[in-house]
Design a protein around this motif. Structure first.
Motif, PDB file in Angstrom:
ATOM      1  N   SER A  68       4.684   7.142   1.781  1.00  0.00           N
ATOM      2  CA  SER A  68       5.395   5.991   2.332  1.00  0.00           C
ATOM      3  C   SER A  68       4.885   4.697   1.697  1.00  0.00           C
ATOM      4  N   LEU A  69       5.779   3.714   1.591  1.00  0.00           N
ATOM      5  CA  LEU A  69       5.445   2.412   1.029  1.00  0.00           C
ATOM      6  C   LEU A  69       5.310   1.400   2.156  1.00  0.00           C
ATOM      7  N   TYR A  70       4.198   0.659   2.136  1.00  0.00           N
ATOM      8  CA  TYR A  70       3.962  -0.408   3.096  1.00  0.00           C
ATOM      9  C   TYR A  70       3.890  -1.735   2.347  1.00  0.00           C
ATOM     10  N   VAL A  71       4.460  -2.770   2.929  1.00  0.00           N
ATOM     11  CA  VAL A  71       4.477  -4.097   2.315  1.00  0.00           C
ATOM     12  C   VAL A  71       3.538  -5.010   3.087  1.00  0.00           C
ATOM     13  N   SER A  73      18.179   8.371  -0.377  1.00  0.00           N
ATOM     14  CA  SER A  73      19.181   9.441  -0.401  1.00  0.00           C
ATOM     15  C   SER A  73      18.591  10.780  -0.824  1.00  0.00           C
ATOM     16  N   GLN A  74      17.562  10.742  -1.702  1.00  0.00           N
ATOM     17  CA  GLN A  74      16.939  11.984  -2.160  1.00  0.00           C
ATOM     18  C   GLN A  74      15.673  12.320  -1.381  1.00  0.00           C
ATOM     19  N   ASN A  75      15.361  11.494  -0.373  1.00  0.00           N
ATOM     20  CA  ASN A  75      14.176  11.719   0.456  1.00  0.00           C
ATOM     21  C   ASN A  75      12.915  11.855  -0.402  1.00  0.00           C
ATOM     22  N   LEU A  76      12.744  10.916  -1.316  1.00  0.00           N
ATOM     23  CA  LEU A  76      11.616  10.974  -2.244  1.00  0.00           C
ATOM     24  C   LEU A  76      10.371  10.323  -1.651  1.00  0.00           C
ATOM     25  N   ALA A  77       9.236  10.874  -2.000  1.00  0.00           N
ATOM     26  CA  ALA A  77       7.952  10.253  -1.688  1.00  0.00           C
ATOM     27  C   ALA A  77       7.448   9.544  -2.931  1.00  0.00           C
ATOM     28  N   ILE A  78       6.750   8.438  -2.743  1.00  0.00           N
ATOM     29  CA  ILE A  78       6.150   7.723  -3.865  1.00  0.00           C
ATOM     30  C   ILE A  78       4.694   8.160  -3.979  1.00  0.00           C
ATOM     31  N   LYS A  87       5.514  -0.784   7.294  1.00  0.00           N
ATOM     32  CA  LYS A  87       6.208   0.280   6.578  1.00  0.00           C
ATOM     33  C   LYS A  87       7.576  -0.198   6.113  1.00  0.00           C
ATOM     34  N   HIS A  88       7.879   0.085   4.827  1.00  0.00           N
ATOM     35  CA  HIS A  88       9.153  -0.349   4.254  1.00  0.00           C
ATOM     36  C   HIS A  88      10.172   0.782   4.338  1.00  0.00           C
ATOM     37  N   HIS A  89      11.364   0.451   4.761  1.00  0.00           N
ATOM     38  CA  HIS A  89      12.455   1.415   4.842  1.00  0.00           C
ATOM     39  C   HIS A  89      13.502   1.053   3.782  1.00  0.00           C
ATOM     40  N   ALA A 145       0.836  -1.199   0.000  1.00  0.00           N
ATOM     41  CA  ALA A 145       0.000   0.000   0.000  1.00  0.00           C
ATOM     42  C   ALA A 145       0.868   1.244   0.000  1.00  0.00           C
ATOM     43  N   LEU A 146       0.293   2.313  -0.502  1.00  0.00           N
ATOM     44  CA  LEU A 146       0.894   3.644  -0.410  1.00  0.00           C
ATOM     45  C   LEU A 146       0.033   4.493   0.509  1.00  0.00           C
TER      46      LEU A 146
END
Length: 453
Positions: free
Chosen positions: A94-97, A123-128, A112-114, A88-89
């Motif tokens: 944040s990405l959850y598995v 590294s770029q602190n990106l959001a999906i 929550k996936h790290h 899920a997003l």
């Protein structure tokens, strides 16, 4: 609310009582609030009054079970592939598995996936912002550098010959589209197979068998994916707009689109004007729905009329079938119904549109008729009272009658009020063709059954 399902049921993703396919829409859930988060080949995930309900296949069983995880209000989308739901997003990017809980704790959870520190997302602190998984296993993810409050001063991507020709987004965020060989590649922080900047806000992202479709904030449809099945792209790949680069569908140019749905080898879109467009198919397929464009016509997308051109409210696309909801509250289906997924009560392939008559309509109509009969009785009593008051005031001075008349409601006003209440009561989901003459006759006792068509 009631939730109805039909179709392939080998993994108990429709009903638990058996694994036989369901050939007629069946009411499987009644709840104050039901929302389909994810409908896949082997499983279904529903939001049921604040809980996430998983139906269908999972490694440790097939019984219906609640998914533990973030609050449903924070979940943006749940995604998966033919094997079932994968993750899920959330609204913060944040990405959850999705995974089985520990042996001592029965059930499923979204964890929550790290990402690894060396991954570009970390590294770029990106959001999906969006993610979709094609039936081929390929994954597309759209990342946003500004969604986590990180401005991109001077880092707006440089346009190249392969950059989608779209409206440029605000310079404070950078949108990029990435494709990965698989979902495992994404969560294991492997490098994407391809990355391209996106210069428009993306509303939704969808995956078919071998390609993807995105809806932009200005109502434009972008498609990209495998060149081997260009029909699903709705456009012919060219050197300037190759298949793997997001590009707009030419046939839909200038037509604001509000909904996109894809599945298998089919795709559909509904415009702001409530028109339905369909494209896709395979060149070598033995059976083909008539709603698809013909190669002899030279068009890659087809404007489809249903029931004489009635407005289309919503559309859904499966692996080989399409379902459409009209403004009259009718369901129409077309395509492959080999597992009952059309809801026609038979195993068939429908080349043309077929209207579905579900039990939910009959129940709503019965409730509407019951409510309408009570309302007509109330109107009849009001008319009788008005007639009695009129007889009692015949001997009053004309002046007093003129003073009283503005305060008495006419039948037409009462009818309009009643009709508005009827439409509000049924949420405009059941078409009701009721005339003032019909209610007048019923209120006067000169009519029998009120027909609600």
């Amino acid at each position: 609310m009631e939730f109805h399902m039909c179709g392939f049921n080998a993994h108990h993703q429709v009903v638990q009582s058996s694994n036989d396919d369901i050939f007629k829409f069946k009411n499987i859930l009644r709840s104050p609030y039901v929302h389909v988060q994810c409908a896949l080949w082997s499983s279904t995930v529903l939001e049921n009054d604040g809980d996430l309900l998983h139906k269908g296949f999972r490694p440790r069983g097939t019984e219906d079970i609640i998914i533990e995880g973030p609050p449903t209000r924070n979940i943006k989308t749940i995604f998966g592939d033919t094997s079932g739901a994968l993750g899920a997003l959330t609204t913060d990017g944040s990405l959850y598995v999705l995974r089985e809980r520990e042996i001592t704790k029965h059930g499923l959870e979204l964890k929550k996936h790290h990402f690894d520190e060396g991954s570009f997302i970390h590294s770029q602190n990106l959001a999906i912002d969006h993610i979709a998984v094609a039936e081929s296993g390929e994954v597309c993810a759209i990342t946003n550098s500004g969604a986590r409050g990180r401005a991109s001063s001077g880092c707006t991507p440089i346009k190249t010959e392969f950059t989608p020709k779209l409206t440029v987004s605000a310079p404070t965020s950078r949108l990029e589209m990435h494709t990965f060989a698989s979902f495992a590649s994404l969560i294991n922080s492997e490098s994407p197979t391809f990355t391209v900047p996106i210069f428009a806000s993306i509303i939704s992202l969808h995956a078919s068998a071998t390609s993807f479709a995105a809806l932009t904030g200005i109502g434009e449809v972008l498609t990209f994916g495998s060149a081997l099945h260009a029909q699903v792209l709705g456009r012919t790949p060219t050197p300037s707009d190759p298949a793997h680069i997001p590009a707009s569908v030419p046939f839909l140019g200038g037509i604001p689109i509000r909904k996109v749905a894809v599945g298998g080898w089919l795709a559909a879109a509904v415009s702001e004007d409530n028109d339905l467009y369909i494209w896709g198919g395979q060149a070598s397929e033995a059976r083909r729905i008539n709603a698809l464009p013909k190669a002899s016509d030279g068009d890659e997308v087809k404007l489809v009329d249903i029931d004489g051109g009635v407005d289309i409210v919503d559309v859904g696309v499966g692996s080989g079938h399409v379902i459409a909801l009209t403004s009259r509250g009718d369901l129409w289906v077309i395509g492959d119904g080999g597992y009952g997924q059309l809801g026609t009560c038979r195993r068939s392939f429908e080349e043309d549109w077929v209207k579905i008559k579900g039990d939910w309509l009959r129940r709503r109509l019965r409730r509407a008729r019951h409510w309408l009969r009570r309302r007509i009785t109330s109107l009849r009593n009001r008319i009788n009272r008005q007639e009695q008051e009129a007889q009692a005031t015949e001997e009053q001075p004309q002046q007093e009658q003129e003073e009283d008349s503005p305060h008495s409601s006419t039948f037409e006003e009462t009818f309009e009020e009643t009709r508005d209440q009827i439409h509000l009561w049924i949420d405009n989901e059941v078409p009701m063709h009721i005339s003032a003459q019909a209610i007048r006759a019923a209120a006067a006792g000169t009519a029998g059954e009120i027909n609600i068509a």
